[in-house]
Scaffold this active site. Structure first.
Site, PDB file in Angstrom:
ATOM      1  N   MET A 104      83.373   6.961 -37.379  1.00 15.14           N
ATOM      2  CA  MET A 104      81.952   6.686 -37.171  1.00 15.14           C
ATOM      3  C   MET A 104      81.662   5.239 -37.578  1.00 15.14           C
ATOM      4  O   MET A 104      80.520   4.881 -37.858  1.00 15.14           O
ATOM      5  CB  MET A 104      81.097   7.665 -37.965  1.00 15.14           C
ATOM      6  CG  MET A 104      81.331   9.114 -37.504  1.00 15.14           C
ATOM      7  SD  MET A 104      79.935  10.213 -37.737  1.00 15.14           S
ATOM      8  CE  MET A 104      79.787  10.241 -39.491  1.00 15.14           C
ATOM      9  N   HIS A 129      86.789   0.969 -43.396  1.00 20.77           N
ATOM     10  CA  HIS A 129      87.333   0.529 -44.680  1.00 20.77           C
ATOM     11  C   HIS A 129      88.833   0.770 -44.665  1.00 20.77           C
ATOM     12  O   HIS A 129      89.392   1.246 -43.666  1.00 20.77           O
ATOM     13  CB  HIS A 129      86.631   1.251 -45.836  1.00 20.77           C
ATOM     14  CG  HIS A 129      86.601   2.750 -45.685  1.00 20.77           C
ATOM     15  ND1 HIS A 129      87.743   3.524 -45.684  1.00 20.77           N
ATOM     16  CD2 HIS A 129      85.569   3.611 -45.496  1.00 20.77           C
ATOM     17  CE1 HIS A 129      87.423   4.784 -45.542  1.00 20.77           C
ATOM     18  NE2 HIS A 129      86.105   4.868 -45.405  1.00 20.77           N
ATOM     19  N   HIS A 147      90.245   3.973 -43.166  1.00 21.19           N
ATOM     20  CA  HIS A 147      90.381   4.020 -41.697  1.00 21.19           C
ATOM     21  C   HIS A 147      91.594   3.205 -41.258  1.00 21.19           C
ATOM     22  O   HIS A 147      92.318   3.593 -40.340  1.00 21.19           O
ATOM     23  CB  HIS A 147      89.141   3.421 -41.020  1.00 21.19           C
ATOM     24  CG  HIS A 147      87.881   4.191 -41.255  1.00 21.19           C
ATOM     25  ND1 HIS A 147      86.839   3.695 -41.997  1.00 21.19           N
ATOM     26  CD2 HIS A 147      87.495   5.413 -40.842  1.00 21.19           C
ATOM     27  CE1 HIS A 147      85.863   4.576 -42.031  1.00 21.19           C
ATOM     28  NE2 HIS A 147      86.236   5.636 -41.338  1.00 21.19           N
ATOM     29  N   GLN A 168      76.509  16.076 -35.672  1.00 24.16           N
ATOM     30  CA  GLN A 168      76.963  16.611 -36.949  1.00 24.16           C
ATOM     31  C   GLN A 168      75.976  16.353 -38.088  1.00 24.16           C
ATOM     32  O   GLN A 168      76.281  16.613 -39.239  1.00 24.16           O
ATOM     33  CB  GLN A 168      78.356  16.087 -37.294  1.00 24.16           C
ATOM     34  CG  GLN A 168      78.459  14.600 -37.565  1.00 24.16           C
ATOM     35  CD  GLN A 168      79.906  14.106 -37.525  1.00 24.16           C
ATOM     36  OE1 GLN A 168      80.539  14.085 -36.477  1.00 24.16           O
ATOM     37  NE2 GLN A 168      80.438  13.699 -38.655  1.00 24.16           N
ATOM     38  N   LYS A 195      90.871  13.120 -46.786  1.00 21.71           N
ATOM     39  CA  LYS A 195      89.693  13.142 -47.655  1.00 21.71           C
ATOM     40  C   LYS A 195      88.696  14.183 -47.148  1.00 21.71           C
ATOM     41  O   LYS A 195      88.086  14.902 -47.911  1.00 21.71           O
ATOM     42  CB  LYS A 195      89.020  11.772 -47.745  1.00 21.71           C
ATOM     43  CG  LYS A 195      87.894  11.810 -48.789  1.00 21.71           C
ATOM     44  CD  LYS A 195      87.289  10.483 -49.045  1.00 21.71           C
ATOM     45  CE  LYS A 195      86.118  10.217 -48.152  1.00 21.71           C
ATOM     46  NZ  LYS A 195      85.004  11.171 -48.284  1.00 21.71           N
TER      47      LYS A 195
HETATM   48  O1  PAF Z   1      85.253  11.808 -40.119  1.00 24.45           O
HETATM   49  C1  PAF Z   1      84.465  11.236 -39.348  1.00 24.45           C
HETATM   50  O2  PAF Z   1      84.251  10.033 -39.395  1.00 24.45           O
HETATM   51  C2  PAF Z   1      83.731  12.053 -38.299  1.00 24.45           C
HETATM   52  O3  PAF Z   1      83.397  13.317 -38.784  1.00 24.45           O
HETATM   53  C3  PAF Z   1      84.493  12.165 -36.957  1.00 24.45           C
HETATM   54  C4  PAF Z   1      85.804  12.908 -37.126  1.00 24.45           C
HETATM   55  C5  PAF Z   1      84.748  10.776 -36.405  1.00 24.45           C
HETATM   56  C6  PAF Z   1      83.653  12.948 -35.942  1.00 24.45           C
HETATM   57  O4  PAF Z   1      82.438  12.341 -35.714  1.00 24.45           O
END
Ligand code: PAF
Length: 321
Positions: free
Chosen positions: A37, A41, A44, A68, A190
């Site tokens: 999203m 950091h 990722h 979500q 995490k």
């Molecule tokens: O972990 C995340 O950043 C989000 O939940 C994801 C997996 C990209 C889905 O929107």
């Protein structure tokens, strides 16, 4: 914009994205997907490294998924910095081939209309007999109405306080899988429950995708990296260290023979309470089923969700004794 060797291609249109992926795969290349999203950091970046080690090409999706978030959650304040994200990706030693940055994956008429920024609250789902919960996805006659539910795994832990979260995650990840058609997808451990939900969805719906769980990245003081950490005030950040500290203590106690999960939970709860954290849950669960366990006689994970100030943090510790 001039493209250098290390500039990822930016694709915003889902059909373009699918076309790119199919073209690459038809040339025999394997494609890895790292769904994010944004507000990237080191955590990722380690997922990207993992993808890079396993596939020929890597796609990073950057999309803050309204599906979500419930209306009472932090969708509008979720941090974003697309330009900064691109700079980080460009500076990586591992090449990112595509950044998939769709505008609205729930708008089937006007997929790329960046001017229409409003997100309408809606899309209620039934939670109990008389109770419904909503996510931040527009509810219109022609709107989105298909949701993926991983029925048992979505219910416990984060699912209790965030009832739309996992159906939103499973749905958007299924959409991303159908758009990007990757061979491999990498998620961070995490978000442990999220990882298990996605792995179960992939198994149950026969997606031909290998889902990799990548280890948690921590700051040098132990705090698990999260995009939300940016909202912590310095004193809250200091207090939040009680989470990782207590998890490491619990792991060490288990390794020394403490297999009673009640004792391990209490150790974690006491430390976090002592630091002034408002605990949402501390649970010791089986790593696969996420069922609570009393005694450690199979691999378990201690999962924690806690608020410091307004920031909700999650963390966990696998114990394989
Ligand atoms: O972990 C995340 O950043 C989000 O939940 C994801 C997996 C990209 C889905 O929107």
């Amino acid at each position: 914009m001039a493209t250098t060797n290390t500039d990822p291609e930016i694709i915003t249109d889902k059909n373009e994205m699918r076309k790119w992926s199919r073209a690459m795969r038809s040339q025999g290349k394997t494609v890895g997907l790292v769904p994010t999203m944004g507000y990237l950091h080191e955590g990722h970046l380690s997922l990207i490294k993992e993808s890079h080690n396993r596939t020929n090409l890597t796609v990073v999706s950057i999309y803050v998924n309204p599906g979500q978030f419930s209306p009472s959650e932090d969708l509008s304040t979720y941090p974003s910095d697309f330009h900064g994200d691109l700079l980080k990706l460009k500076s990586l030693p591992q090449r990112v081939d595509v950044v998939f940055h769709p505008y609205n994956l729930y708008d089937y008429n006007n997929n790329n209309n960046n001017n229409n920024k409003s997100v309408v609250i809606g899309n209620a789902i039934r939670k109990g007999e008389n109770e419904t919960v909503s996510s931040c996805v527009e509810e219109t006659e022609a709107g989105h109405e298909t949701w993926v539910r991983v029925e048992r795994l979505e219910k416990g832990m984060c699912g209790k306080s965030r009832p739309v979260f996992f159906r939103g995650v499973a749905t958007v990840v299924a959409k991303l899988f159908n758009i990007v058609e990757p061979d491999v997808a990498v998620f961070g451990k995490k978000d442990y429950q999220q990882l298990r939900v996605i792995q179960r969805m992939v198994r149950d719906l026969d997606f031909s995708i290998e889902v990799i769980g990548s280890e948690i990245m921590r700051d040098s003081d132990g705090l698990a990296l999260s995009s939300r950490n940016v909202h912590l005030k310095p004193e809250e950040r200091e207090k939040a260290l009680s989470i990782s500290r207590s998890l490491f203590w619990a792991k060490s106690a288990a390794q020394k023979g403490q297999i009673n999960c009640k004792e391990l939970r209490e150790l974690v709860i006491k430390e976090i309470n002592g630091a002034g954290g408002r605990i949402d849950y501390v649970e010791v669960v089986n790593q696969e089923s996420l069922e609570a366990v009393d005694k450690i006689n199979s691999p378990v994970v201690i999962c924690v969700a806690v608020r410091f100030g307004t920031v909700r943090l999650i963390d966990n510790m696998e114990i394989n004794v």
